[in-house]
Design a protein around this motif. Structure first.
Motif, PDB file in Angstrom:
ATOM      1  N   ILE A 186     -24.687 -28.644  19.566  1.00 49.68           N
ATOM      2  CA  ILE A 186     -25.870 -29.264  19.888  1.00 49.68           C
ATOM      3  C   ILE A 186     -25.711 -30.688  20.145  1.00 49.68           C
ATOM      4  O   ILE A 186     -24.884 -31.565  19.279  1.00 49.68           O
ATOM      5  CB  ILE A 186     -26.956 -28.979  18.614  1.00 49.68           C
ATOM      6  N   GLU A 187     -26.181 -31.585  21.028  1.00 43.87           N
ATOM      7  CA  GLU A 187     -26.188 -32.893  21.427  1.00 43.87           C
ATOM      8  C   GLU A 187     -27.418 -33.572  20.512  1.00 43.87           C
ATOM      9  O   GLU A 187     -28.622 -33.080  20.682  1.00 43.87           O
ATOM     10  CB  GLU A 187     -26.271 -33.128  22.703  1.00 43.87           C
ATOM     11  N   VAL A 188     -27.106 -34.559  19.588  1.00 44.95           N
ATOM     12  CA  VAL A 188     -28.143 -35.159  18.877  1.00 44.95           C
ATOM     13  C   VAL A 188     -28.313 -36.540  19.244  1.00 44.95           C
ATOM     14  O   VAL A 188     -27.393 -37.188  18.934  1.00 44.95           O
ATOM     15  CB  VAL A 188     -27.818 -34.869  17.323  1.00 44.95           C
ATOM     16  N   VAL A 189     -29.551 -36.945  19.531  1.00 39.64           N
ATOM     17  CA  VAL A 189     -29.387 -38.330  20.012  1.00 39.64           C
ATOM     18  C   VAL A 189     -30.705 -39.028  18.868  1.00 39.64           C
ATOM     19  O   VAL A 189     -31.694 -38.365  18.900  1.00 39.64           O
ATOM     20  CB  VAL A 189     -29.967 -38.635  21.353  1.00 39.64           C
ATOM     21  N   GLY A 190     -30.493 -40.014  18.129  1.00 42.00           N
ATOM     22  CA  GLY A 190     -31.065 -40.487  17.277  1.00 42.00           C
ATOM     23  C   GLY A 190     -31.955 -41.843  17.618  1.00 42.00           C
ATOM     24  O   GLY A 190     -32.123 -42.143  18.783  1.00 42.00           O
ATOM     25  N   ARG A 191     -32.185 -42.772  16.577  1.00 39.38           N
ATOM     26  CA  ARG A 191     -32.684 -44.003  16.708  1.00 39.38           C
ATOM     27  C   ARG A 191     -31.967 -44.896  18.103  1.00 39.38           C
ATOM     28  O   ARG A 191     -30.776 -45.019  17.711  1.00 39.38           O
ATOM     29  CB  ARG A 191     -32.926 -44.687  15.372  1.00 39.38           C
ATOM     30  N   ASP A 192     -32.750 -45.359  18.741  1.00 36.54           N
ATOM     31  CA  ASP A 192     -32.141 -46.557  19.611  1.00 36.54           C
ATOM     32  C   ASP A 192     -31.104 -45.910  20.703  1.00 36.54           C
ATOM     33  O   ASP A 192     -30.028 -46.555  21.168  1.00 36.54           O
ATOM     34  CB  ASP A 192     -31.656 -47.783  18.952  1.00 36.54           C
ATOM     35  N   GLY A 193     -31.285 -44.520  20.725  1.00 37.72           N
ATOM     36  CA  GLY A 193     -30.427 -43.779  21.634  1.00 37.72           C
ATOM     37  C   GLY A 193     -28.862 -43.554  20.962  1.00 37.72           C
ATOM     38  O   GLY A 193     -28.019 -43.205  21.800  1.00 37.72           O
ATOM     39  N   ALA A 194     -28.884 -43.687  19.713  1.00 34.68           N
ATOM     40  CA  ALA A 194     -27.280 -43.430  19.343  1.00 34.68           C
ATOM     41  C   ALA A 194     -27.060 -41.912  19.070  1.00 34.68           C
ATOM     42  O   ALA A 194     -28.147 -41.093  18.856  1.00 34.68           O
ATOM     43  CB  ALA A 194     -27.354 -43.941  17.714  1.00 34.68           C
ATOM     44  N   GLU A 195     -25.868 -41.539  19.502  1.00 40.46           N
ATOM     45  CA  GLU A 195     -25.368 -40.041  19.611  1.00 40.46           C
ATOM     46  C   GLU A 195     -24.708 -39.961  18.310  1.00 40.46           C
ATOM     47  O   GLU A 195     -23.886 -40.831  17.774  1.00 40.46           O
ATOM     48  CB  GLU A 195     -24.660 -39.749  20.776  1.00 40.46           C
TER      49      GLU A 195
END
Length: 528
Positions: free
Chosen positions: A362-371
């Motif tokens: 699973i690709e997870v992208v968090g705050r400000d586009g952080a992976e």
């Protein structure tokens, strides 16, 4: 410093916006957090499951002999005891049935979406929501995302030259092919881990020849298994406090094994002698085989296995044990790195799982586009094994450094579920849009944890699934389960950045159909 932007009000409105919670997976982790949320009065949750039924690893692992190595009454939820376990160590089918029954009795099945696989999850800073992308192309929106994918869900099959040319059957133990013609077969088993020690004895009874390839011998101790009597099961069901007392006994006994993993030399010597005695008894008449089956690393450095059938199976005349690695596969054989050719018509991969790749693929992208992959490029880590700085409203069940070598993982899952439940309840009570652990808190916790782990038995010179490719111990908890319970007993808002829902722009684009099967009533009445 973290900031709390939404202080709790004593005059909060009666109707409160309840976070829409997405839960990935329906194993013990998913069921635990779903039941906790339900108990708290939060029913706006959806469980996303790629299979067609509840069960996790106990649904997937159906190989012959599959069973738990934690006592049945301890490998079950404290809030859902089962008086009818047939054995002290429950077999796979009973555990799977138990988990299905709990989900059904707790009313969780209407909250499940089966046959959907999560491919990607992207955090929106503007709306404080997670967009969850499914393999069907559908995108679901959740306020909170809980990953209950666990550490043992992705089989590890080596990519070997020639494998595509193999003329026979080959399969991983977690994807057992029950229609494979094993009677009279020539079988090569790659691996000597926790699964192999359970299915090899069964293979040995059916196959004409079984050749087991071991890179390193495992430490194996006796398994004190037996059937529960009718009288005992009646007592578990009808005598007040009996099942609870039995569970407490099993817990204390298991917790007492912790010193052997903490680096205590006396405890280590005692455990080593017990394992050596079990080896001598299991292979009494073959000193050479005894020597080959004696591990060359400290006990506990890798997972300690339990079996009464493993050593006798390896002593059978139709079973061979060979040392080494696999170089390639030919149409009718497995070839070792030293050139030894092992003819076979069936290969069973007992090569374990991709345990250090949490949440993958699973690709997870968090705050400000952080992976998340980038955040974990030096090794997976999380505060308390649950939250990750830079990824608001994301919570992990059975996350980094929460695995155990000495006690029941169900205890840890209940701790995590209670903790996450506290966070969600706090979001409801304070009208919060997002909760994110402070980077400094996250960093101090994990730095301290890794320093302590360097003193543990797992830091020894052995290659185990507890350690990632960078040599970082990413799977195991560093202390006792009591310590973990203490650390997770209370959610600390001061250690987090809290954003109030009132601070977000007013949304006019909410699509009710984006909520999976209508389980996220945004104005749900939540009990005080």
């Amino acid at each position: 410093m973290p900031t709390a932007t939404a202080p709790q009000s004593s005059t909060s409105p009666a109707r409160t916006r309840t976070p829409r919670v997405g839960i990935i997976g329906t194993g013990f982790s998913g069921v635990a957090i779903a039941a906790e949320l339900q108990q708290l009065g939060v029913r706006s949750f959806t469980l996303l499951e790629k299979a067609d039924e509840v069960g996790g690893v106990w649904r997937d692992n159906t190989y012959p002999g599959a069973a738990c190595d934690v006592p049945s009454h301890l490998y079950s939820f404290s809030w859902a005891p089962n008086a009818d376990w047939s054995l002290r160590f429950a077999p796979q089918a009973e555990i799977h049935t138990y988990l299905q029954r709990v989900a059904r009795q707790r009313g969780l099945l209407p909250h499940c979406r089966f046959g959907v696989e999560v491919l990607r999850a992207v955090w929106s800073d503007a709306t404080a929501t997670w967009d969850v992308h499914l393999d069907s192309g559908e995108v679901l929106e959740f306020d909170v995302l809980v990953a209950g994918t666990g550490q043992l869900n992705r089989p590890a099959v080596p990519n070997l030259p020639g494998l595509e040319d193999f003329a026979g059957r080959h399969f991983h133990s977690a994807r057992w092919e029950h229609d494979a013609p094993l009677d009279g077969a020539q079988v090569v088993v790659v691996g000597t881990g926790a699964s192999a020690i359970q299915f090899v004895p069964h293979l040995a009874e059916r196959a004409d020849r079984v050749t087991v390839i071991q890179r390193s011998a495992p430490w194996v101790v006796a398994k004190g298994d037996r059937s529960y009597t009718d009288l005992e099961r009646t007592a578990f069901a009808k005598v007040p406090g009996f099942a609870t007392a039995h569970r407490a006994y099993l817990y204390v006994r298991s917790e007492g094994r912790w010193p052997a993993f903490s680096g205590n030399k006396v405890a280590g010597r005692v455990a080593t002698e017990l394992a050596k005695r079990h080896l001598r008894r299991g292979v009494p008449d073959d000193p050479q085989l005894q020597e080959r089956l004696l591990p060359d690393y400290p006990i506990g450095c890798k997972r300690i296995l339990q079996s009464n059938e493993w050593y006798p199976a390896l002593s059978r005349p139709n079973v061979d044990v060979v040392d080494g690695g696999v170089a390639r596969v030919e149409a009718d054989a497995v070839v070792l790195t030293d050139g030894t050719r092992l003819p076979c018509d069936t290969i069973v991969w007992g090569t374990g799982f991709k345990t250090t790749e949490f949440l993958a693929p699973i690709e997870v992208v968090g705050r400000d586009g952080a992976e998340l992959d980038d955040a974990w490029r030096d090794g997976a880590e999380a505060h308390l094994g649950i939250t990750v700085a830079g990824f608001p409203n994301l919570f992990l069940m059975y996350g980094p450094n929460t695995n155990l070598g000495h006690n029941s993982i169900i205890f840890m899952l209940e701790c995590q579920a209670r903790y996450i439940g506290q966070v969600v309840r706090t979001m409801v009570d304070r009208g919060l849009a997002s909760v994110e652990v402070d980077e400094g808190v996250h960093r101090r916790f994990n730095d301290s944890l890794q320093r302590r782990l360097r003193e543990s038995i797992w830091s020894g010179n052995c290659d185990s699934w507890y350690v990632d490719e960078n040599g970082r111990i990413v799977n195991n908890w560093v202390g006792t389960t009591l310590e973990y319970r203490w650390r997770t007993r209370r959610f600390d808002p001061a250690a987090h950045t809290l954003v109030a829902r009132s601070q977000l722009p007013t949304r006019t684009d909410v699509d009710p159909s984006a909520v999976a099967r209508g389980h996220a009533d945004t104005d749900q009445q939540v009990p005080a």
